[in-house]
Design a protein around this motif. Structure first.
Motif, short mmCIF file in Angstrom:
data_model
loop_
_atom_site.label_atom_id
_atom_site.label_comp_id
_atom_site.label_asym_id
_atom_site.label_seq_id
_atom_site.Cartn_x
_atom_site.Cartn_y
_atom_site.Cartn_z
N ASP A 76 32.14 67.02 40.48
CA ASP A 76 32.85 67.78 41.51
C ASP A 76 31.94 68.85 42.12
OD1 ASP A 76 35.32 66.47 41.57
OD2 ASP A 76 36.01 67.54 39.79
N ARG A 147 35.69 68.44 52.22
CA ARG A 147 36.25 67.16 52.63
C ARG A 147 36.70 67.16 54.08
NH1 ARG A 147 40.22 65.73 47.43
NH2 ARG A 147 38.55 65.76 45.85
N ASP A 208 33.37 63.02 45.55
CA ASP A 208 32.82 62.12 44.54
C ASP A 208 33.82 60.99 44.29
OD1 ASP A 208 34.51 64.05 43.26
OD2 ASP A 208 33.70 63.45 41.32
N SER A 210 35.92 59.10 42.23
CA SER A 210 36.58 59.06 40.93
C SER A 210 37.77 58.10 40.95
CB SER A 210 37.03 60.46 40.51
OG SER A 210 37.85 61.05 41.51
N GLY A 318 41.08 65.66 41.54
CA GLY A 318 39.74 66.17 41.24
C GLY A 318 38.74 65.83 42.28
MG LIG Z 1 36.25 64.99 42.71
#
Ligand SMILES: [Mg+2]
Length: 318
Positions: A76, A147, A208, A210, A318
């Motif tokens: 993260d 983001r 990322d 995930s 996350g």
């Molecule tokens: Mg993340």
């Protein structure tokens, strides 16, 4: 006097708090740590809980669990382009098992030392196995990757081989040896910290991987109020993913998750610099799509509903 359980547990983690750690005025041992953030930098904070049987399969070794618990948090920070500084650890254990603790602390500590992050506090309780880690990192003011910065016309990129970790999980569940490259991708995710920091100033948005490439690209699309079009012909389905049927490889790549690779957008003008950054770090990085007007992320020509793959990281927070 014999060591108390808590003293015993603390002994396993003593090596994770180097005396020369940056910004640690007072580390473990008081009611709270005293930390001095780097002057003029932004402080980034993220927390993740891993529950046995929910976020990782029960057959994982304690060393792999220790690595994973920190790696998912460092990932993260990587996705934000941040430099790791400190972490705290809350550990819930069904029993004090010294062999388990030794392996867990080794997996956690090896990654912590390599990434330059110091343990500054913790808590232990008795209960079903669960690990919570909070990481703290720093970034130059206003330079952290978010983001919400993707713009129509940007390219979409991804590092590594998304889908390989999901293939590895399938193989581990089928009893394949854990030195298989796909199994290793699941067991030992590598947070892309150096690459994330290099992307600051190049990428317009980042996350990322995930939950799965399509879902995570969708999070960028949602936060940036744009659409994202992934081109299936550009996906890096090579190595172990190239050796299985294309429809399975596509499903794993788009929906597998647990990769902890970086997915990001960038203006076309940054393409050469991104390719140069990846080459300098020996990391594979591929342009896989385009930011378009619209809503959500999709991959033309691939029907992903009902692919039915279940990974071990179920939350999308996350
Ligand atoms: Mg993340």
């Amino acid at each position: 006097m014999p060591l108390s359980e808590f003293q015993l547990i603390a002994r396993y983690f003593a090596g994770l708090s180097p005396p020369d750690a940056e910004g640690v005025v007072l580390g473990i041992g008081d009611d709270a740590a005293i930390l001095r953030p780097p002057p003029g930098e932004d402080l980034l904070v993220s927390i993740d809980t891993l529950v046995a049987g929910v976020h990782f399969p029960p057959f994982l070794s304690p060393r792999a669990i220790g690595h994973r618990a920190l790696a998912v948090n460092l990932s993260d920070l990587a996705a934000m382009g941040a430099r790791p500084l400190w972490f705290t650890l809350a550990l819930t254990l069904p029993e004090v098992d010294e062999s388990w603790l030794g392996g867990f602390a080794d997996g956690l500590g090896t990654l912590a030392a390599r990434c330059g992050i110091a343990l500054v506090g913790g808590d232990t309780t008795r209960g079903p196995l669960s690990i919570t880690i909070q990481v703290h990192g720093a970034a130059a003011p206003g330079r952290a990757l978010r983001r919400d910065g993707a713009r129509v016309g940007d390219s979409l990129w991804v590092t590594g081989r998304p889908g390989l970790a999901a293939l590895g999980l399938q193989r581990l569940q089928a009893g394949v040896a854990d030195d298989d490259p796909a199994c290793a991708a699941f067991l030992w995710p590598e947070p892309r910290l150096a690459f994330g920091r290099g992307l600051a100033g190049l990428a317009s948005a980042a996350i990322d991987v995930s939950d799965g490439l399509l879902a995570d690209a969708g999070h960028i699309a949602e936060r940036s109020a744009v659409g994202i079009e992934i081109d299936a012909t550009l996906l890096p389905l090579e190595g172990a993913l190239g050796a299985i049927p294309l429809s399975e490889a596509l499903a794993l790549c788009l929906t597998g998750g647990d990769d902890y690779e970086l997915c990001f957008t960038a203006p076309a003008a940054a393409s050469a610099a991104i390719a140069g950054l990846a080459a300098a770090q020996g990391l594979s990085c591929r342009r896989i799509g385009t930011v378009v007007p619209g809503v959500g992320a999709r991959c033309a020509g691939v029907e992903t509903t009902g692919m039915g793959y279940q990974h071990f990281r179920e939350s999308a927070d996350g």
